[in-house]
Design a protein around this motif. Structure first.
Motif, PDB file in Angstrom:
ATOM      1  N   ARG A 215      56.197  69.146  88.908  1.00 48.08           N
ATOM      2  CA  ARG A 215      54.917  68.687  88.372  1.00 48.08           C
ATOM      3  C   ARG A 215      54.643  67.227  88.741  1.00 48.08           C
ATOM      4  NH1 ARG A 215      52.836  71.851  83.943  1.00 48.08           N
ATOM      5  NH2 ARG A 215      54.154  73.643  83.543  1.00 48.08           N
ATOM      6  N   GLY A 216      55.723  66.415  88.810  1.00 41.45           N
ATOM      7  CA  GLY A 216      55.543  65.013  89.173  1.00 41.45           C
ATOM      8  C   GLY A 216      54.999  64.867  90.568  1.00 41.45           C
ATOM      9  N   ASP A 217      55.518  65.650  91.510  1.00 37.25           N
ATOM     10  CA  ASP A 217      55.028  65.603  92.875  1.00 37.25           C
ATOM     11  C   ASP A 217      53.571  66.052  92.952  1.00 37.25           C
ATOM     12  OD1 ASP A 217      57.435  64.680  93.795  1.00 37.25           O
ATOM     13  OD2 ASP A 217      58.147  66.619  94.535  1.00 37.25           O
ATOM     14  N   LEU A 218      53.233  67.098  92.216  1.00 36.56           N
ATOM     15  CA  LEU A 218      51.855  67.582  92.230  1.00 36.56           C
ATOM     16  C   LEU A 218      50.900  66.559  91.624  1.00 36.56           C
ATOM     17  CD1 LEU A 218      52.344  71.346  91.282  1.00 36.56           C
ATOM     18  CD2 LEU A 218      52.081  70.320  93.552  1.00 36.56           C
ATOM     19  N   ALA A 219      51.357  65.863  90.596  1.00 34.10           N
ATOM     20  CA  ALA A 219      50.533  64.812  90.013  1.00 34.10           C
ATOM     21  C   ALA A 219      50.313  63.688  91.018  1.00 34.10           C
ATOM     22  CB  ALA A 219      51.198  64.263  88.745  1.00 34.10           C
ATOM     23  N   ALA A 220      51.351  63.388  91.797  1.00 37.59           N
ATOM     24  CA  ALA A 220      51.230  62.348  92.816  1.00 37.59           C
ATOM     25  C   ALA A 220      50.236  62.760  93.898  1.00 37.59           C
ATOM     26  CB  ALA A 220      52.596  62.059  93.437  1.00 37.59           C
ATOM     27  N   VAL A 221      50.238  64.044  94.252  1.00 41.54           N
ATOM     28  CA  VAL A 221      49.263  64.544  95.223  1.00 41.54           C
ATOM     29  C   VAL A 221      47.846  64.301  94.715  1.00 41.54           C
ATOM     30  CG1 VAL A 221      48.346  66.610  96.344  1.00 41.54           C
ATOM     31  CG2 VAL A 221      50.811  66.279  96.186  1.00 41.54           C
TER      32      VAL A 221
ATOM     33  N   LEU B  80      40.117  68.691  97.837  1.00 39.40           N
ATOM     34  CA  LEU B  80      41.081  68.322  96.804  1.00 39.40           C
ATOM     35  C   LEU B  80      41.727  69.552  96.179  1.00 39.40           C
ATOM     36  CD1 LEU B  80      39.116  65.478  94.978  1.00 39.40           C
ATOM     37  CD2 LEU B  80      40.948  65.238  96.644  1.00 39.40           C
ATOM     38  N   SER B  81      40.914  70.553  95.901  1.00 41.02           N
ATOM     39  CA  SER B  81      41.421  71.775  95.294  1.00 41.02           C
ATOM     40  C   SER B  81      42.409  72.483  96.224  1.00 41.02           C
ATOM     41  CB  SER B  81      40.248  72.706  94.959  1.00 41.02           C
ATOM     42  OG  SER B  81      40.709  73.950  94.481  1.00 41.02           O
ATOM     43  N   GLN B  82      42.061  72.568  97.501  1.00 39.41           N
ATOM     44  CA  GLN B  82      42.924  73.262  98.451  1.00 39.41           C
ATOM     45  C   GLN B  82      44.220  72.497  98.677  1.00 39.41           C
ATOM     46  OE1 GLN B  82      41.766  76.319  99.458  1.00 39.41           O
ATOM     47  NE2 GLN B  82      43.898  76.605 100.040  1.00 39.41           N
ATOM     48  N   ALA B  83      44.142  71.174  98.689  1.00 42.27           N
ATOM     49  CA  ALA B  83      45.343  70.363  98.889  1.00 42.27           C
ATOM     50  C   ALA B  83      46.354  70.588  97.772  1.00 42.27           C
ATOM     51  CB  ALA B  83      44.968  68.882  98.964  1.00 42.27           C
ATOM     52  N   GLN B  84      45.867  70.724  96.552  1.00 39.75           N
ATOM     53  CA  GLN B  84      46.765  70.960  95.420  1.00 39.75           C
ATOM     54  C   GLN B  84      47.448  72.323  95.531  1.00 39.75           C
ATOM     55  OE1 GLN B  84      43.878  70.246  92.351  1.00 39.75           O
ATOM     56  NE2 GLN B  84      44.588  68.159  91.987  1.00 39.75           N
ATOM     57  N   LEU B  85      46.708  73.312  96.020  1.00 38.39           N
ATOM     58  CA  LEU B  85      47.299  74.642  96.204  1.00 38.39           C
ATOM     59  C   LEU B  85      48.383  74.616  97.277  1.00 38.39           C
ATOM     60  CD1 LEU B  85      44.119  76.922  96.027  1.00 38.39           C
ATOM     61  CD2 LEU B  85      45.913  76.667  94.284  1.00 38.39           C
ATOM     62  N   VAL B  86      48.109  73.906  98.372  1.00 34.66           N
ATOM     63  CA  VAL B  86      49.086  73.804  99.459  1.00 34.66           C
ATOM     64  C   VAL B  86      50.332  73.082  98.968  1.00 34.66           C
ATOM     65  CG1 VAL B  86      49.568  72.733 101.694  1.00 34.66           C
ATOM     66  CG2 VAL B  86      47.411  73.933 101.327  1.00 34.66           C
ATOM     67  N   ALA B  87      50.144  71.982  98.240  1.00 38.00           N
ATOM     68  CA  ALA B  87      51.288  71.220  97.737  1.00 38.00           C
ATOM     69  C   ALA B  87      52.143  72.059  96.796  1.00 38.00           C
ATOM     70  CB  ALA B  87      50.800  69.957  97.039  1.00 38.00           C
TER      71      ALA B  87
ATOM     72  N   ARG C 222      54.258  74.358  98.928  1.00 37.87           N
ATOM     73  CA  ARG C 222      55.198  73.727  99.862  1.00 37.87           C
ATOM     74  C   ARG C 222      55.825  72.499  99.199  1.00 37.87           C
ATOM     75  NH1 ARG C 222      56.195  77.393 103.535  1.00 37.87           N
ATOM     76  NH2 ARG C 222      57.061  75.746 104.866  1.00 37.87           N
ATOM     77  N   PRO C 223      56.851  72.695  98.381  1.00 34.70           N
ATOM     78  CA  PRO C 223      57.423  71.585  97.604  1.00 34.70           C
ATOM     79  C   PRO C 223      57.971  70.446  98.454  1.00 34.70           C
ATOM     80  CG  PRO C 223      58.796  73.566  97.454  1.00 34.70           C
ATOM     81  CD  PRO C 223      57.499  73.978  98.073  1.00 34.70           C
ATOM     82  N   GLU C 224      58.511  70.747  99.655  1.00 35.55           N
ATOM     83  CA  GLU C 224      59.024  69.674 100.503  1.00 35.55           C
ATOM     84  C   GLU C 224      57.883  68.778 100.989  1.00 35.55           C
ATOM     85  OE1 GLU C 224      59.584  72.863 100.998  1.00 35.55           O
ATOM     86  OE2 GLU C 224      61.744  73.202 100.712  1.00 35.55           O
ATOM     87  N   LEU C 225      56.752  69.396 101.312  1.00 35.68           N
ATOM     88  CA  LEU C 225      55.585  68.612 101.709  1.00 35.68           C
ATOM     89  C   LEU C 225      55.072  67.809 100.517  1.00 35.68           C
ATOM     90  CD1 LEU C 225      53.394  67.821 103.733  1.00 35.68           C
ATOM     91  CD2 LEU C 225      52.156  69.904 103.117  1.00 35.68           C
ATOM     92  N   ALA C 226      55.054  68.418  99.336  1.00 38.01           N
ATOM     93  CA  ALA C 226      54.603  67.708  98.133  1.00 38.01           C
ATOM     94  C   ALA C 226      55.470  66.485  97.869  1.00 38.01           C
ATOM     95  CB  ALA C 226      54.616  68.647  96.936  1.00 38.01           C
ATOM     96  N   ALA C 227      56.771  66.605  98.114  1.00 35.49           N
ATOM     97  CA  ALA C 227      57.670  65.472  97.889  1.00 35.49           C
ATOM     98  C   ALA C 227      57.355  64.338  98.863  1.00 35.49           C
ATOM     99  CB  ALA C 227      59.118  65.919  98.044  1.00 35.49           C
TER     100      ALA C 227
END
Length: 232
Positions: free
Chosen positions: A204-210, A172-179, A182-187
Motif C-alpha cells: 500500500r505504501g508503494d501505491l500511495a507513492a505512485v 492516473l487511474s490506469q497508472a494505479q492499476l498497473v502499479a 507490478r509490485p517491482e515497478l511500483a517499488a
C-alpha cells in the motif's frame, strides 16, 4: 546479442519500466501514423509523420536496451499490452484536434513520469529513457497546431480543455492499476516519488507513492494547456 549475466542482475522493476515505455512508444507510432493520415493539409501530415518516425526510433532504442540487459523485449512489453490498449480505447479521439491534444498531454505527463522514475534506475537505463521521452521539438509542433486552431475558432477551447482533463484522469487511474499489478515497478516508482529513499514498506505504501508522484506531475499540466491556448 542477449547478455544472460546482465539479465540475472537487472532488477525486474527496471525491465518493467523499459517494457512499459517500449510498448507505449510502439503504440504511439501506430497512433500518430493514423493521425497523420487524418491531418487537414500536407504540412500537418508531414509534421505528424515525422513525429511518428521519431516514436519508432525510440521504440527500437528501448528494444535494444532491453536486449542488452538480457531481457526478452517482447516478454517485457507483454504485461502492459492490455492496460495501455485499454487506456487508448477509453480515450479514443473523435477529431483530429482531440488526437493532437492527446498526443501533447498524454505523452507529456507520461514523459515526466518516466524521466522521474528512471533517475533511480541504472545510468544506462536512465539515459535510454531520457532519449526516448525528449519532447521539446515534437511537442512544440503539436502545441502550435492546437493553438492556431483555437485562435481561429475560440469555441474549441472549452471542449478541448475538458478533453485534456479527462486524459489526465484516465492516465492516473490506469497508472494505479498497473502499479498494483507490478509490485517491482511500483517499488521503483516509490523511490522516484521519495527522491530515492526507500518506500513505505511496500504494498500500500508503494501505491500511495505512485499516487503522490502523479499528483505532483499534474502540476505541469497547466503549462501544457497554456501552450495550446487552453485553460485548466
Amino acid at each position: 546479442m542477449t547478455d544472460t549475466s546482465a539479465a540475472a542482475h537487472t532488477p525486474s522493476g527496471v525491465v518493467d519500466l523499459l517494457g512499459l515505455l517500449a510498448y507505449a512508444e510502439l503504440v504511439s507510432f501506430f497512433r500518430l501514423s493514423g493521425a497523420a493520415g487524418l491531418a487537414p493539409d500536407l504540412a500537418a501530415k508531414g509534421e505528424l509523420a515525422g513525429v511518428a518516425a521519431t516514436e519508432y526510433r525510440h521504440y527500437r532504442m528501448l528494444h535494444e536496451r532491453l536486449a542488452a540487459l538480457g531481457a526478452d523485449p517482447e516478454a517485457a512489453m507483454e504485461p502492459f499490452v492490455e492496460p495501455l490498449d485499454a487506456w487508448h480505447a477509453r480515450t479514443e479521439p473523435r477529431t483530429w484536434l482531440e488526437s493532437l491534444v492527446k498526443t501533447y498531454v498524454g505523452d507529456g505527463i507520461a514523459g515526466d513520469f518516466y524521466r522521474t522514475v528512471a533517475e533511480h534506475a541504472d545510468a544506462g537505463t536512465a539515459e535510454a529513457v531520457r532519449g526516448a521521452v525528449s519532447e521539446a521539438e515534437r511537442a512544440e509542433a503539436v502545441a502550435v497546431r492546437v493553438r492556431e486552431a483555437v485562435q481561429e475558432d475560440p469555441k474549441l477551447a472549452g471542449p478541448l480543455s475538458l478533453w485534456a482533463r479527462r486524459l489526465v484522469g484516465e492516465a492516473l487511474s490506469q497508472a494505479q492499476l498497473v502499479a498494483a499489478a507490478r509490485p517491482e515497478l511500483a517499488a521503483l516508482v516509490a523511490r522516484g516519488a521519495s527522491g530515492g529513499e526507500s518506500g513505505e514498506g511496500g504494498g500500500r505504501g508503494d501505491l500511495a507513492a505512485v499516487s503522490r508522484l502523479f499528483a505532483g506531475l499534474t502540476e505541469a499540466h497547466s503549462a501544457r494547456l497554456e501552450a495550446m491556448g487552453l485553460s485548466g
